[in-house]
Write an enzyme that holds these catalytic residues in place. Structure first.
Site, PDB file in Angstrom:
ATOM      1  N   HIS A 160       0.811  -1.218   0.000  1.00 51.80           N
ATOM      2  CA  HIS A 160       0.000   0.000   0.000  1.00 51.80           C
ATOM      3  C   HIS A 160       0.845   1.270   0.000  1.00 51.80           C
ATOM      4  CE1 HIS A 160       0.263  -0.537   4.511  1.00 51.80           C
ATOM      5  NE2 HIS A 160       0.455   0.758   4.435  1.00 51.80           N
ATOM      6  N   ASP A 190       0.231  -7.697   1.396  1.00 52.70           N
ATOM      7  CA  ASP A 190       0.575  -6.282   1.538  1.00 52.70           C
ATOM      8  C   ASP A 190       2.086  -6.075   1.599  1.00 52.70           C
ATOM      9  OD1 ASP A 190       0.151  -3.575   1.657  1.00 52.70           O
ATOM     10  OD2 ASP A 190      -0.193  -3.528   3.822  1.00 52.70           O
ATOM     11  N   GLY A 265       3.408   6.689   8.579  1.00 50.19           N
ATOM     12  CA  GLY A 265       4.723   6.918   7.977  1.00 50.19           C
ATOM     13  C   GLY A 265       5.699   5.800   8.283  1.00 50.19           C
ATOM     14  N   ASN A 266       5.381   4.986   9.318  1.00 54.50           N
ATOM     15  CA  ASN A 266       6.217   3.835   9.657  1.00 54.50           C
ATOM     16  C   ASN A 266       6.000   2.662   8.707  1.00 54.50           C
ATOM     17  OD1 ASN A 266       6.212   4.848  12.912  1.00 54.50           O
ATOM     18  ND2 ASN A 266       8.050   3.798  12.181  1.00 54.50           N
ATOM     19  N   SER A 267       4.960   2.729   7.901  1.00 54.01           N
ATOM     20  CA  SER A 267       4.594   1.586   7.074  1.00 54.01           C
ATOM     21  C   SER A 267       5.743   1.160   6.178  1.00 54.01           C
ATOM     22  CB  SER A 267       3.394   1.942   6.212  1.00 54.01           C
ATOM     23  OG  SER A 267       2.834   0.776   5.677  1.00 54.01           O
ATOM     24  N   GLY A 323      -9.752 -23.520  -1.285  1.00 55.09           N
ATOM     25  CA  GLY A 323     -11.157 -23.187  -1.496  1.00 55.09           C
ATOM     26  C   GLY A 323     -12.043 -23.556  -0.332  1.00 55.09           C
ATOM     27  N   ILE A 326     -12.100 -21.457   7.035  1.00 53.58           N
ATOM     28  CA  ILE A 326     -11.680 -22.134   8.263  1.00 53.58           C
ATOM     29  C   ILE A 326     -11.724 -21.164   9.436  1.00 53.58           C
ATOM     30  CG2 ILE A 326     -10.207 -23.905   7.211  1.00 53.58           C
ATOM     31  CD1 ILE A 326      -7.808 -22.073   7.618  1.00 53.58           C
TER      32      ILE A 326
END
Length: 526
Positions: A160, A190, A265-267, A323, A326
């Site tokens: 992101h 991500d 901003g740490n992402s 598929g 769970i």
């Protein structure tokens, strides 16, 4: 006459001068006494001596260790600045626009999602000091963090952070600004890999997050709120946390929770252990205000490493797919599945024509082993399967009505995300469980965006404080099974629940936009 006047002057002078002199002496003495404390305050006694090194040797030793660790890792941390094109489908469906630029109106800060009374925040290009280029522009500027994992310039960050990027720039700790190219990105985990040109660049290795334990010291690095190359210290607060804000229920969880301060901003920045190894990639926080409140989350290295390896080799990740839906087996549910302890992953949904359906897996099967390795919970199974390549055959061991069965499953490539939406209403009856139900009519099915394979009764109402409310049932969900038996209508559900003996629990399988899960209804006492 003159002599008499002089005599009077002498007498008067004596009478007045003596008292005046006395008054002057008194005033002088008072002024001295008044001034004396001031002079005393201006010259305080010496303060106590500081503690000597021997008294705080352990603390000083810890400080030196943290300083050495920060000095080792910081040069490998980068500031990632992105120019990106804004589009309607870039934002995570769970997100809403909330700008963090000088005005809070343009939707740059998109990663702000409600979860009950909390708010989740992912950190991406919309954080820091992002701003639009004019009121009608589709261009955004933003920043995030990253970490160099090889001397030749491969950098790990979040998907992101770079999503939609048309230009990526990396700022090093020595203030060099270098162009970076996107190697590959994986929205499901991500994660993304970018690269800068260079040799002998500072780098840090990936560690083994499976060896982490709650209480261990960790450091978080990044560029929070635009303050570059910040380091914070904390501990591992918990492990194997789910991501409550994932738009795709197939996204792996197993997040590391930490109280090391993580802010917008740490992402993409690293979470490192005491050896300077990257054990996680900082991704989101949970907060009522949107700022750090002691709960930051990082993608564990056990997910980062195989994902990054595939992105570097192939530029993409092909996730294995069974598929099935769970969930964890809870102590309340264990007796219904004839398992001795609350471990394993219970199947709550089997998609038609999926590898799981073809292999014969059934709703209610409890998967206990994968390729001979014990499966402790649903999150562990999800991560293990997601790391496998399509075409791989897995050997599952499951408990079916108390009997052990071996089920080989050949994975296929993960399909595009199916419908994941919400909402329904209407009304019908209130059993003792605190449920109002209605049939799943075509109109309601369309409102719920439920597939044709979903059958049962829609929850129209939940009585506060009832067994249904205590179990977590919500309006708009669909009850598809009661005590392991399929139901097809509101009448079926009411009949099945009314047949449950007094003071006995009931197990219901509930479908929602997030998938299916088993829940236990406990009867009201008294």
């Amino acid at each position: 006459m003159k002599s008499w006047i002089k005599h009077c002057q002498v007498v008067l002078n004596r009478r007045f001068l003596v008292p005046l002199a006395a008054v002057a002496m008194v005033l002088s003495l008072a002024a001295y006494e008044f001034d004396n404390p001031v002079r005393a305050a201006a010259a305080p006694t010496a303060a106590a001596a500081p503690l000597d090194d021997n008294s705080v040797s352990a603390l000083l030793s810890l400080d030196r260790a943290m300083e050495a660790l920060a000095a080792r890792v910081t040069p490998a941390v980068v500031n990632v600045t992105v120019t990106s094109k804004r589009s309607g489908d870039r934002a995570n469906p769970a997100d809403s626009g909330d700008n963090n630029s000088d005005s809070d109106s343009n939707g740059l800060q998109q990663f702000f999602a409600p979860f009950g009374k909390q708010f989740g925040k992912q950190f991406g290009p919309q954080f820091g000091f992002g701003q639009h280029m004019g009121p009608q522009s589709n261009i955004e500027h933003g920043l995030g963090s990253g970490v160099i994992i090889s001397p030749d310039g491969y950098i790990v960050t979040n998907n992101h952070v770079i999503d939609g990027a048309v230009d990526i720039r990396v700022t090093m700790t020595d203030r060099r600004i270098l162009p970076a190219k996107l190697i590959g990105a994986d929205p499901l985990t991500d994660l993304a890999v970018i690269k800068i040109d260079g040799t002998n660049l500072p780098s840090v290795p990936l560690g083994d997050s499976t060896q982490l334990h709650p209480g261990q010291t960790v450091l978080a690095f990044g560029n929070p709120l635009g303050f570059r190359f910040t380091v914070t210290r904390g501990i591992v607060s918990a492990l194997n946390r789910p991501n409550p804000f994932a738009a795709d229920r197939r996204s792996p969880g197993q997040f590391i929770q930490t109280d090391a301060a993580i802010n917008p901003g740490n992402s993409g920045g690293p979470l490192v252990n005491a050896h300077g190894e990257v054990v996680g990639i900082n991704t989101f926080l949970v907060s009522e205000t949107g700022g750090f409140s002691g709960m930051g989350f990082a993608i564990p290295a056990q997910i980062v490493k195989p994902t990054v390896d595939n992105l570097i080799k192939y530029g993409k990740v092909s996730h294995g797919y069974i598929g099935i839906g769970i969930s964890d087996v809870t102590p309340d549910e264990a007796k219904f599945f004839h398992v001795n302890n609350a471990s394993g992953a219970v199947i709550t949904q089997v998609e038609p024509n999926s590898p799981g359906a073809k292999a014969g897996l059934k709703v209610g099967d409890v998967i206990t082993e994968l390729n001979g390795k014990v499966v402790s919970d649903a999150g562990e199974l999800q991560v293990e399967v997601g790391e496998k390549q399509p075409g791989t055959t897995l050997h599952l061991k499951a408990l079916r009505d108390g009997n052990s069965v071996d089920v080989p499953v050949t994975l296929e490539a993960m399909r595009k995300s199916d419908n994941d939406n919400q909402n329904a209403d209407a009304g019908h009856g209130k059993p003792r469980w605190g449920l109002g139900l209605e049939d799943l009519t075509p109109d309601v099915r369309q409102q719920l965006q439920a597939g044709n394979d979903v059958h049962g009764a829609v929850i129209q109402q939940v009585t506060p404080g009832s067994p249904a409310d205590n179990a977590g049932l919500q309006q708009g969900e669909v009850i598809t099974e009661v005590n392991r038996q399929p139901v097809h209508s509101a009448a079926d559900v009411q009949k099945a629940l009314s047949s449950v003996p007094k003071d006995s629990d009931a197990l219901v399988l509930v479908w929602s936009n997030a998938g299916s899960t088993f829940l236990v209804l406990h009867p009201t006492q008294g």
